[in-house]
Design a protein around this motif. Structure first.
Motif, PDB file in Angstrom:
ATOM      1  N   ALA A  70       1.254  -1.261   0.346  1.00  0.00           N
ATOM      2  CA  ALA A  70       0.002   0.081  -0.556  1.00  0.00           C
ATOM      3  C   ALA A  70       0.877   1.698  -0.099  1.00  0.00           C
ATOM      4  N   THR A  71       0.208   2.417  -0.484  1.00  0.00           N
ATOM      5  CA  THR A  71       0.693   3.577  -0.808  1.00  0.00           C
ATOM      6  C   THR A  71       0.240   4.876  -0.029  1.00  0.00           C
ATOM      7  N   SER A  72      -0.646   4.184   1.274  1.00  0.00           N
ATOM      8  CA  SER A  72      -1.145   5.021   1.633  1.00  0.00           C
ATOM      9  C   SER A  72      -2.137   4.541   2.482  1.00  0.00           C
ATOM     10  N   VAL A  73      -2.073   5.385   4.381  1.00  0.00           N
ATOM     11  CA  VAL A  73      -3.268   4.896   4.799  1.00  0.00           C
ATOM     12  C   VAL A  73      -3.565   5.673   5.823  1.00  0.00           C
ATOM     13  N   VAL A  74      -4.483   5.797   6.382  1.00  0.00           N
ATOM     14  CA  VAL A  74      -5.683   6.190   6.829  1.00  0.00           C
ATOM     15  C   VAL A  74      -5.538   6.267   8.381  1.00  0.00           C
ATOM     16  N   VAL A  75      -4.259   7.551   9.567  1.00  0.00           N
ATOM     17  CA  VAL A  75      -4.320   7.172  10.874  1.00  0.00           C
ATOM     18  C   VAL A  75      -5.469   7.541  11.871  1.00  0.00           C
ATOM     19  N   ASP A  76      -6.011   6.795  12.820  1.00  0.00           N
ATOM     20  CA  ASP A  76      -6.666   7.788  13.615  1.00  0.00           C
ATOM     21  C   ASP A  76      -7.112   6.958  15.071  1.00  0.00           C
ATOM     22  N   PRO A  77      -6.581   7.684  16.281  1.00  0.00           N
ATOM     23  CA  PRO A  77      -5.979   9.355  16.075  1.00  0.00           C
ATOM     24  C   PRO A  77      -4.819   9.366  16.327  1.00  0.00           C
ATOM     25  N   LEU A  78      -4.887  10.609  16.188  1.00  0.00           N
ATOM     26  CA  LEU A  78      -4.146  11.503  16.059  1.00  0.00           C
ATOM     27  C   LEU A  78      -3.690  12.061  17.154  1.00  0.00           C
ATOM     28  N   PRO A  79      -2.799  13.191  17.885  1.00  0.00           N
ATOM     29  CA  PRO A  79      -3.151  14.101  18.984  1.00  0.00           C
ATOM     30  C   PRO A  79      -2.991  15.364  18.095  1.00  0.00           C
ATOM     31  N   THR A  80      -4.173  15.804  19.411  1.00  0.00           N
ATOM     32  CA  THR A  80      -4.612  17.560  18.525  1.00  0.00           C
ATOM     33  C   THR A  80      -4.262  18.637  19.685  1.00  0.00           C
ATOM     34  N   ASP A  81      -2.584  17.704  20.070  1.00  0.00           N
ATOM     35  CA  ASP A  81      -2.596  19.305  21.435  1.00  0.00           C
ATOM     36  C   ASP A  81      -1.879  19.958  21.019  1.00  0.00           C
ATOM     37  N   GLY A  82      -0.974  19.690  19.699  1.00  0.00           N
ATOM     38  CA  GLY A  82       0.221  20.671  19.404  1.00  0.00           C
ATOM     39  C   GLY A  82       1.639  20.560  19.184  1.00  0.00           C
ATOM     40  N   SER A  83       1.679  19.307  19.359  1.00  0.00           N
ATOM     41  CA  SER A  83       2.846  18.260  20.065  1.00  0.00           C
ATOM     42  C   SER A  83       3.292  18.412  18.551  1.00  0.00           C
ATOM     43  N   GLU A  84       5.087  17.606  18.760  1.00  0.00           N
ATOM     44  CA  GLU A  84       5.750  17.218  17.616  1.00  0.00           C
ATOM     45  C   GLU A  84       4.694  15.837  17.209  1.00  0.00           C
ATOM     46  N   VAL A  85       5.541  15.666  16.459  1.00  0.00           N
ATOM     47  CA  VAL A  85       4.739  13.720  15.511  1.00  0.00           C
ATOM     48  C   VAL A  85       5.559  13.436  14.763  1.00  0.00           C
ATOM     49  N   TYR A  86       6.317  12.328  14.674  1.00  0.00           N
ATOM     50  CA  TYR A  86       7.501  12.240  14.049  1.00  0.00           C
ATOM     51  C   TYR A  86       7.222  10.497  13.564  1.00  0.00           C
ATOM     52  N   VAL A  87       7.050  10.635  11.678  1.00  0.00           N
ATOM     53  CA  VAL A  87       7.320  10.200  11.100  1.00  0.00           C
ATOM     54  C   VAL A  87       7.896   9.095  10.357  1.00  0.00           C
ATOM     55  N   THR A  88       8.136   7.572   9.999  1.00  0.00           N
ATOM     56  CA  THR A  88       9.413   6.708  10.377  1.00  0.00           C
ATOM     57  C   THR A  88       8.197   6.095   8.617  1.00  0.00           C
ATOM     58  N   LEU A  89       9.037   6.058   7.483  1.00  0.00           N
ATOM     59  CA  LEU A  89       8.413   5.864   6.532  1.00  0.00           C
ATOM     60  C   LEU A  89      10.164   4.395   5.590  1.00  0.00           C
ATOM     61  N   TYR A  90       9.387   3.379   6.001  1.00  0.00           N
ATOM     62  CA  TYR A  90       9.847   2.335   5.402  1.00  0.00           C
ATOM     63  C   TYR A  90       9.975   1.437   4.326  1.00  0.00           C
ATOM     64  N   SER A  91      11.249   0.811   3.297  1.00  0.00           N
ATOM     65  CA  SER A  91      10.955   1.014   1.732  1.00  0.00           C
ATOM     66  C   SER A  91      12.206  -0.722   3.048  1.00  0.00           C
ATOM     67  N   GLU A  92      11.023  -2.068   2.403  1.00  0.00           N
ATOM     68  CA  GLU A  92      11.452  -2.898   2.170  1.00  0.00           C
ATOM     69  C   GLU A  92      12.183  -3.915   1.178  1.00  0.00           C
ATOM     70  N   VAL A  93      13.744  -2.762   0.532  1.00  0.00           N
ATOM     71  CA  VAL A  93      14.657  -3.284  -0.658  1.00  0.00           C
ATOM     72  C   VAL A  93      15.340  -4.856  -0.513  1.00  0.00           C
ATOM     73  N   GLY A  94      15.787  -5.312  -1.175  1.00  0.00           N
ATOM     74  CA  GLY A  94      16.224  -6.438  -1.010  1.00  0.00           C
ATOM     75  C   GLY A  94      16.641  -7.529  -0.086  1.00  0.00           C
ATOM     76  N   GLY A  95      15.330  -7.544   0.636  1.00  0.00           N
ATOM     77  CA  GLY A  95      15.142  -8.303   1.989  1.00  0.00           C
ATOM     78  C   GLY A  95      16.380  -6.969   2.948  1.00  0.00           C
ATOM     79  N   GLN A  96      15.772  -6.088   2.970  1.00  0.00           N
ATOM     80  CA  GLN A  96      16.706  -4.275   3.801  1.00  0.00           C
ATOM     81  C   GLN A  96      15.898  -3.812   4.393  1.00  0.00           C
ATOM     82  N   TRP A  97      16.096  -2.555   5.045  1.00  0.00           N
ATOM     83  CA  TRP A  97      14.956  -1.881   5.685  1.00  0.00           C
ATOM     84  C   TRP A  97      15.258  -0.355   5.140  1.00  0.00           C
TER      85      TRP A  97
END
Length: 758
Positions: A274-301
């Protein structure tokens, strides 16, 4: 004649003797003439010949040549020749025999195996592009041919390295295996050198090699990258759709979202292709949100990291407490700043007596009463808690007047929240509950589950016979160190119910309300499962623990308590879950006991909320399973399920006519002209509705779903609101002893839902 015959005999004898003593040179018996020699070492064997006194063997690359060996073998009949070349050339052997001091010879020729052309060659490299030049994984399987002329003695050796002939990634003799999986190859675009050796000629043979060169995949240039939301932006709400570019080399994607770098507090998981996802819920308090997107290539991330700012949901604008409202039907809330149009106003009060909020003025919006917030304890607190809210229709700067049902004194708290629509849903009431605690200095609020774990507003009221000094984090206390105190919390996910600290061990009442976006509507319903220890007398503590949903009412036991017990035989669970109640729960009736009333005494029943009133609306409905063993010929009269108001009531009235038992509706305004025959020892579902404009009773059988057996109505007396409910026998007439009435699955709808089914 005789002489000539003798001469002939002599001649024949000489011929025979010469044949018997012929001089024959030795001959090579192995290898055979023209054979192919497959190793660098070869054993030559020969026959002894005749009259041979010594042997000499020359082996060379030319006829009569001696390049590989030469020498007197004396009387030996074998010779091992080493150092033969595996190059496809012709090898010449000359075997000499010494006969009568003269050397006689026989010549032979052989063909050498061609080592390089017979060495194994690579046939498959996987995974690799086509044609294979780029290795696409850190784990690669190499497969090769057996080689021309392979035998059981053929062996293979594989070196894989970062340099020509290198062994940095693997090296070793693989025996007769024809494949090898190599791990740990670097996906960095570097060169990889593979050398495949073949032992040609078996034992004593020679190693020949084929060399291959590949390029490792470098995935960093094509890794999946976040498209939306744009990296570094502020999120639009607590429901966010993340989309990213496709990586042509990736076989899967993994997304981590958290409150810390590489964190997983909000989401973690393999999203496959998949190349999209719906995330619910996320905070609504103005805090920092950290996102790490991994691709599995050749058996490695491989990953790309992003940082976002959470949306801002609810913001507290002001809160006002008025601990000294005078004994009046109104209380004035003086604003310390203007109310903005569209803001959410939340009210909670604790007033003496049975006084609850009914409305506000100033035209800033419609006041919505929180029915499930109403709680009353006449014997200990002598006060009523209530709540409500307004979505302000216009700006307001003057004081707000709150109106109560009866004149009383107490305190009111108001919260004003501004908000951003962070979900696309509608702002609404998520639920509420109330519970009482006896003889405790640290009561805990009733548990509440916000809809889908969303970020809600939660406001709490504490009323006690001692000061409410503090409340546990993350709630913030207000007006603490008083008998009326409040607390509030916003934009926190899945919080736990707070604990209050009181000035002493005493009776207390804790009420809470919840608001959020896209919430599931809750049912203003109370459910009692009558769960207890079979055979034990009914206790208030067990009644409280088995009461779900609205918990604002006070239970009491009337008549002869010993006649009311929990019994397994009285169990008749609800047929369906309750649906989401306003305490946040959706309950399945798992209790194995029910309420049993023994007819040893009359006028014995349970009562819910005898003094404070169960709501401020105009109607309420109640339903319960009912079962009786009174004989059909019995003439006793019972009132089994009753909703009372001040001067009015609606009742399931049971009576006998000497041949059968019947149920009819009985009200303050009279009884119905019809009735329903009740079979003995049979479960029925009874549903009664109290309404200021008229009352209704419906009786159903115990089929699933239940089938209506009869419906009756009767008029109301004036416009009296409902006050309390009894279950058991509220009739003071004498009753035949020795029989039982069973009840289970009591439901009370504070909104007067009709029909109210199991």
């Amino acid at each position: 004649m005789f002489t000539r015959s003798i001469s002939i005999v002599v001649v024949l004898l000489i011929v025979c003797l010469n044949a018997a003593f012929a001089q024959t040179p030795a001959a090579i018996t192995s290898p055979s003439q023209g054979a192919t020699i497959s190793g660098t070492s070869q054993v030559f064997d020969w026959s002894p010949g005749s009259e041979v006194t010594a042997y000499w063997l020359d082996v060379g690359s030319t006829q009569y040549g001696q390049q590989y060996t030469t020498g007197d073998m004396f009387t030996s009949l074998t010779k091992t020749v080493n150092g033969l070349p595996l190059n496809g050339s012709t090898v010449y052997a000359t075997l000499y025999s010494l006969i009568d001091d003269q050397w006689q010879s026989n010549s032979y020729y052989y063909y050498m195996l061609n080592g390089p052309s017979d060495a194994a060659t690579m046939t498959s490299v996987s995974p690799c592009n086509s044609p294979c030049t780029t290795l696409e994984s850190g784990t690669v399987t190499f497969t090769w041919t057996a080689g021309t002329g392979a035998t059981q003695y053929t062996q293979y050796w594989l070196d894989v390295g970062s340099t020509l002939g290198g062994q940095q990634y693997t090296t070793g003799n693989l025996g007769t295996l024809q494949s090898k999986t190599v791990n740990g190859l670097p996906l960095n675009g570097s060169m990889v050198y593979v050398t495949l050796y073949t032992l040609v000629g078996g034992v004593g043979g020679q190693w020949f090699s084929n060399v291959y060169t590949y390029t490792m995949l470098n995935p960093t240039g094509t890794l999946a990258a976040m498209l939306t939301p744009g990296p570094g932006t502020t999120l639009t709400g607590q429901v966010v759709t993340f989309t990213w570019s496709a990586d042509p080399n990736a076989t899967a994607y993994w997304l981590d979202i958290g409150s810390t770098p590489n964190g997983q507090q909000y989401l973690t998981g393999n999203l496959e292709t998949a190349t999209s996802v719906v995330v619910d819920p996320l905070p609504t308090d103005g805090s920092e949100v950290y996102v790490t997107l991994y691709s599995e290539v050749g058996g490695q991330w491989f990953s790309n990291a992003y940082t976002y700012t959470a949306a801002t949901g609810f913001t507290l604008v002001q809160h006002v407490n008025n601990p000294s409202c005078v004994s009046s039907t109104t209380c004035l809330i003086v604003l310390d700043k203007s109310i903005a149009a569209g803001d959410l106003l939340i009210f909670e009060s604790s007033m003496s007596g049975a006084s609850i909020m009914t409305k506000t003025d100033n035209g800033i919006g419609t006041f919505v009463q929180c029915v499930s917030c109403v709680g009353f304890d006449a014997s200990s607190l002598y006060s009523e808690t209530s709540g409500g809210w307004i979505l302000s229709a216009s700006a307001q700067s003057t004081a707000i007047t709150v109106t109560f049902s009866v004149a009383a004194g107490g305190a009111v708290e108001m919260w004003e929240y501004s908000y951003t629509n962070t979900t696309g849903g509608t702002l609404g009431f998520d639920g509420a509950n109330q519970n009482e605690s006896y003889s405790s200095s640290s009561p805990t609020a009733a548990a509440f589950t916000p809809t889908s774990g969303r970020y809600d507003i939660s406001v709490q009221a504490c009323h006690a016979n001692a000061a409410c000094n503090s409340v546990s984090a993350p709630f913030t206390g207000d007006n603490t160190d008083n008998e009326n105190a409040w607390a509030y919390l916003e934009n926190v996910l899945n919080w736990t119910s707070p604990t209050w600290t009181l000035a002493g061990s005493t009776t207390s009442q804790l009420t809470q309300m919840e608001f959020g976006y896209g919430v599931d509507p809750c049912a203003n319903t109370m459910f009692m499962d009558f769960g207890g220890t079979s055979g034990s007398a009914i206790s208030l503590a067990q009644l409280a623990s088995g009461t779900h949903g609205w918990q604002g009412g006070a239970w009491s036991i009337n008549g002869t308590p010993a006649d009311l017990t929990f019994q397994t035989s009285a169990s008749q669970p609800l047929q369906n879950p309750t649906g989401r109640l306003c305490d946040g729960g959706n309950y399945t009736d798992s209790s194995t006991t029910g309420l049993q009333y023994s007819t040893a005494d009359n006028e014995t029943y349970l009562q819910i909320n005898a003094t404070g009133g169960i709501l401020t609306g105009t109607s309420v409905s109640a339903g319960a399973w009912y079962y009786s063993t009174l004989p059909a010929t019995d003439l006793s009269r019972t009132d089994d399920l009753v909703i009372f108001g001040a001067g009015d009531f609606v009742n399931m009235h049971e009576f006998g006519d000497g041949t059968e038992r019947n149920a009819e509706i009985e009200c303050g305004g009279g009884t119905s002209a019809t009735s329903v025959i009740l079979a003995r020892s049979t479960w029925y579902w009874v549903d009664i509705l109290y309404n200021e404009t008229g009352h209704t009773m419906k009786i159903y059988n115990n089929a699933n779903p239940p089938v209506l057996q009869g419906s009756m109505t009767c008029p109301s007396v004036g416009t009296v609101p409902p006050g309390y409910i009894t279950i058991g026998n509220a009739n003071s007439d004498a009753i035949t002893s020795g029989y039982i009435f069973d009840y289970d699955g009591l439901k009370i709808s504070l909104d007067g839902k009709d029909p109210l089914l199991p």
